[in-house]
Design a protein around this motif. Structure first.
Motif, PDB file in Angstrom:
ATOM      1  N   UNK A 226     -17.876   8.652   5.380  1.00  0.00           N
ATOM      2  CA  UNK A 226     -17.108   9.002   4.187  1.00  0.00           C
ATOM      3  C   UNK A 226     -17.891   8.782   2.907  1.00  0.00           C
ATOM      4  N   UNK A 227     -18.756   7.768   2.911  1.00  0.00           N
ATOM      5  CA  UNK A 227     -19.538   7.472   1.712  1.00  0.00           C
ATOM      6  C   UNK A 227     -20.574   8.550   1.422  1.00  0.00           C
ATOM      7  N   UNK A 228     -21.162   9.145   2.473  1.00  0.00           N
ATOM      8  CA  UNK A 228     -22.249  10.103   2.255  1.00  0.00           C
ATOM      9  C   UNK A 228     -21.799  11.558   2.352  1.00  0.00           C
ATOM     10  N   UNK A 229     -20.544  11.820   2.744  1.00  0.00           N
ATOM     11  CA  UNK A 229     -20.129  13.204   2.991  1.00  0.00           C
ATOM     12  C   UNK A 229     -19.631  13.928   1.744  1.00  0.00           C
ATOM     13  N   UNK A 230     -19.110  13.182   0.763  1.00  0.00           N
ATOM     14  CA  UNK A 230     -18.481  13.830  -0.393  1.00  0.00           C
ATOM     15  C   UNK A 230     -19.399  14.808  -1.131  1.00  0.00           C
ATOM     16  N   UNK A 231     -20.684  14.482  -1.375  1.00  0.00           N
ATOM     17  CA  UNK A 231     -21.530  15.420  -2.126  1.00  0.00           C
ATOM     18  C   UNK A 231     -21.728  16.773  -1.446  1.00  0.00           C
ATOM     19  N   UNK A 232     -21.425  16.883  -0.155  1.00  0.00           N
ATOM     20  CA  UNK A 232     -21.612  18.156   0.551  1.00  0.00           C
ATOM     21  C   UNK A 232     -20.766  19.251  -0.091  1.00  0.00           C
ATOM     22  N   UNK A 233     -19.526  18.889  -0.447  1.00  0.00           N
ATOM     23  CA  UNK A 233     -18.631  19.884  -1.052  1.00  0.00           C
ATOM     24  C   UNK A 233     -18.436  19.664  -2.546  1.00  0.00           C
ATOM     25  N   UNK A 234     -18.696  18.453  -3.019  1.00  0.00           N
ATOM     26  CA  UNK A 234     -18.392  18.140  -4.421  1.00  0.00           C
ATOM     27  C   UNK A 234     -19.266  18.931  -5.385  1.00  0.00           C
ATOM     28  N   UNK A 235     -20.522  19.182  -5.013  1.00  0.00           N
ATOM     29  CA  UNK A 235     -21.398  19.946  -5.906  1.00  0.00           C
ATOM     30  C   UNK A 235     -20.891  21.351  -6.129  1.00  0.00           C
ATOM     31  N   UNK A 236     -20.483  22.028  -5.062  1.00  0.00           N
ATOM     32  CA  UNK A 236     -19.931  23.373  -5.206  1.00  0.00           C
ATOM     33  C   UNK A 236     -18.641  23.354  -6.024  1.00  0.00           C
ATOM     34  N   UNK A 237     -17.776  22.356  -5.767  1.00  0.00           N
ATOM     35  CA  UNK A 237     -16.499  22.279  -6.485  1.00  0.00           C
ATOM     36  C   UNK A 237     -16.720  22.012  -7.969  1.00  0.00           C
ATOM     37  N   UNK A 238     -17.680  21.143  -8.276  1.00  0.00           N
ATOM     38  CA  UNK A 238     -17.957  20.848  -9.681  1.00  0.00           C
ATOM     39  C   UNK A 238     -18.478  22.085 -10.404  1.00  0.00           C
TER      40      UNK A 238
END
Length: 623
Positions: A228-240
């Protein structure tokens, strides 16, 4: 209501020894109770009948503080005893807890992908924005030291629910915040609420699973916590890029709502002592006899002792115990690397390879692959440990927990070295991604083995030890984002990565050193469990020879017996869990398991000791 059976009026202090054991049952439960007054159990434990709706419960007359008490414990096969719950129910709760851990991990690091756009929008420097990661980890480290003991007073259900509700509400403020001060305050509260929702997980597993069943749930929890700690940036960059940081925070908060509903409606209390306390309260009210008490009420530590174990004792053990300190440093270093790479990956793939923000988050998939691979290969460690324990007749040395750390921990510095010298812009992107897989693979084995080894070494004091290690881990993870970018830019990425690799290489010798010298180190400790000095062999054929003649006398605790290291809080929960397990074991006509198995079993305790505050006794419950 009046008492039905005069046995309830017996003067327990003058009763012969065999009368000190008894049973109580009443109300609707009497209809299904078949009593044979001539059976050995009936002769050993006379039955007291009451009008209250109380399931069959064992009683014992004990003296405490100059008073006589009738202490309640579970009868074999009691359906309210969490150890007797069905596997489906236990794994349903395990799924809820791991999902909560996943959502809290994602909620923490999704913030990292929003820092640039958020600071630009709020006209603040990126360094100020990175304080949001710092304060989250700071409160995650500090809050458990003081608030974890309160679950002993109010139960796990209330703590989980209130913590997760607070966690979800904070996202409203993060999405609508108008200045950086608001963002940082809410991130601070978010860290505190998130830690409350995760620190009790190890202790909750201790509530439900007997030691030999605990390895897989604890390994799964470790996997989810890192994943959970390392997975967020996988989608967060596209969403941002697509919807902006406010919507990203808002949607992240809304995604927690379905799980919150499940927690509120379907997650029930898991601490067995809570159900016994309700029975004791009902008996006191309906019989007028104030002697009825649950075992946990009689033996649980006071709030003062609980706070001592989760804070003062935790820090004292971190500073005074070599095993706790050096393994704490190793775990802290891995967490430092985890949060360091939240910034480093962006530098490598956005600045050096010129990938867009969204695409630059995809290498985090490599970290997810590495930690998942570690989780599945960890079953080899579990299988080997179970095979060794099956051949042993008693307690086995905790050094048998270190095979995974010795084999897997070395992958962390190897991965750092690969990453350091494959991130040049003219080299293929697969190189640093291979390094990331190795890094995450090593991190998982370090986490899993270190916590298990610490738990086995310190028994009743394990949670205090683990609480100290967790504090150090969160503190080092908190400071990493504050200088990660400057370090990798000013030193150049390859040399900064090489420095981290050299530190990781030095720390990777720890499990080898402890495998050889661990017994000698523990023998000098006042709190560690000391086993008989026997040859520890990695050869499976020798494992049985080195452990087959272990008995209950083969180990001792430097600070006292196995149940009590000098603090009242370290004994009660261990005895309660052990008694409940033995009762359940007798009911199923299985061999009794000695209490040392609670500490040499497959659970990390992690996580009241935290049962980790003992996350293995009271400390074990606080992890």
């Amino acid at each position: 209501m009046a008492k039905i059976d005069s046995a309830a009026d017996t003067d327990w202090s003058k009763a012969p020894p065999q009368k000190r054991l008894g049973r109580v049952c009443g109300g609707k439960y009497l209809q299904d109770l078949h009593v044979d007054d001539s059976s050995p159990e009936a002769l050993e434990r006379p039955l007291t009948k009451v009008e209250s709706d109380v399931p069959l419960t064992y009683t014992e007359s004990v003296e405490r503080d100059g008073k006589e008490w009738v202490m309640l414990t579970y009868a074999p096969g009691d359906k309210e005893n969490p150890f007797n719950w069905s596997s489906k129910r236990k794994w349903f709760y395990t799924w809820i807890l791991n999902m909560m851990t996943l959502m809290i991990g994602l909620g923490n690091t999704v913030y990292n992908s929003t820092i640039s756009s958020m600071c630009k929008d709020l006209h603040r420097s990126t360094e100020i924005g990175q304080l949001g990661l710092f304060v989250f980890n700071q409160t995650s480290g500090v809050v458990p030291l003081f608030f974890a003991p309160f679950c002993e007073l109010v139960g796990r259900k209330l703590v989980y629910t209130s913590g997760f509700v607070g966690f979800c509400l904070c996202f409203i403020g993060l999405a609508l915040g108008k200045n950086m001060a608001t963002i940082l305050v809410l991130r601070t509260i978010l860290g505190g609420c998130g830690s409350i929702g995760t620190i009790l997980v190890g202790g909750t597993f201790d509530d439900m699973f007997i030691p030999e069943e605990r390895a897989v749930p604890m390994a799964l929890f470790s996997h989810i916590a890192i994943f959970g700690t390392v997975a967020a940036p996988i989608y967060a960059g596209f969403a941002d890029q697509g919807i902006g940081w406010r919507w990203l925070e808002g949607i992240q908060g809304l995604s927690n709502i379905p799980l919150l509903v499940v927690v509120v409606l379907f997650f029930k209390e898991t601490r067995g002592g809570v159900f016994l306390q309700k029975r004791a309260k009902l008996l006191r009210r309906d019989t007028g006899d104030e002697r009825w008490v649950a075992q946990e009420e009689l033996e649980a530590p006071g709030l003062k002792n609980a706070l001592y174990n989760s804070s003062v004792k935790a820090i004292a053990m971190l500073l005074s115990e070599p095993v706790v300190f050096f393994f704490g440093m190793w775990i802290a270093f891995t967490w430092f690397i985890t949060f360091l790479f939240l910034s480093v990956i962006t530098i490598t793939f956005s600045e050096q390879k010129h990938w867009s923000e969204g695409v630059a988050g995809l290498p985090y998939i490599s970290l997810c692959i590495g930690v998942t691979a570690g989780f599945f290969l960890n079953f080899l460690q579990i299988r080997k440990y179970n095979r060794i324990r099956a051949k042993a007749t008693g307690a086995i040395a905790p050094e048998h927990r270190l095979y995974g750390a010795m084999a897997g921990g070395i992958f962390l510095p190897i991965g750092l070295f690969i990453y350091s010298f494959t991130q040049y812009h003219w080299l293929h992107w697969i190189g640093p991604n291979v390094g990331l897989v190795c890094i995450a693979f090593g991190i998982f084995f370090i986490f899993e083995s270190c916590y298990s080894y610490t738990s086995d070494c310190y028994g009743p004091s394990a949670s205090s030890a683990i609480a100290g290690q967790s504090y150090l881990r969160n503190e080092l993870g908190a400071v990493a984002p504050l200088f990660a970018a400057q370090m990798f830019r000013n030193m150049h990425s390859e040399w900064a990565g090489l420095l981290c690799s050299l530190v990781g290489t030095a720390l990777s010798f720890l499990p080898f050193i402890l495998f050889k010298f661990g017994p000698s180190i523990r023998s000098r400790s006042k709190r560690a469990i000391v086993y008989e000095d026997r040859m520890i062999s990695g050869n499976e054929n020798n494992d049985s020879n080195s452990n087959a003649d272990y008995t209950d006398k083969d180990y001792k605790s430097g600070g006292g017996d196995l149940f009590d290291d000098g603090e009242p809080s370290n004994s009660s929960q261990s005895r309660l869990a052990n008694d409940n397990y033995h009762n359940n074991d007798r009911d199923n006509d299985q061999d009794n398991v000695h209490i040392e198995d609670a500490y040499t079993g497959n659970g990390q305790e992690v996580m009241n000791s935290y049962k980790s505050f003992d996350d293995n006794s009271f400390e074990r419950r606080s992890r």
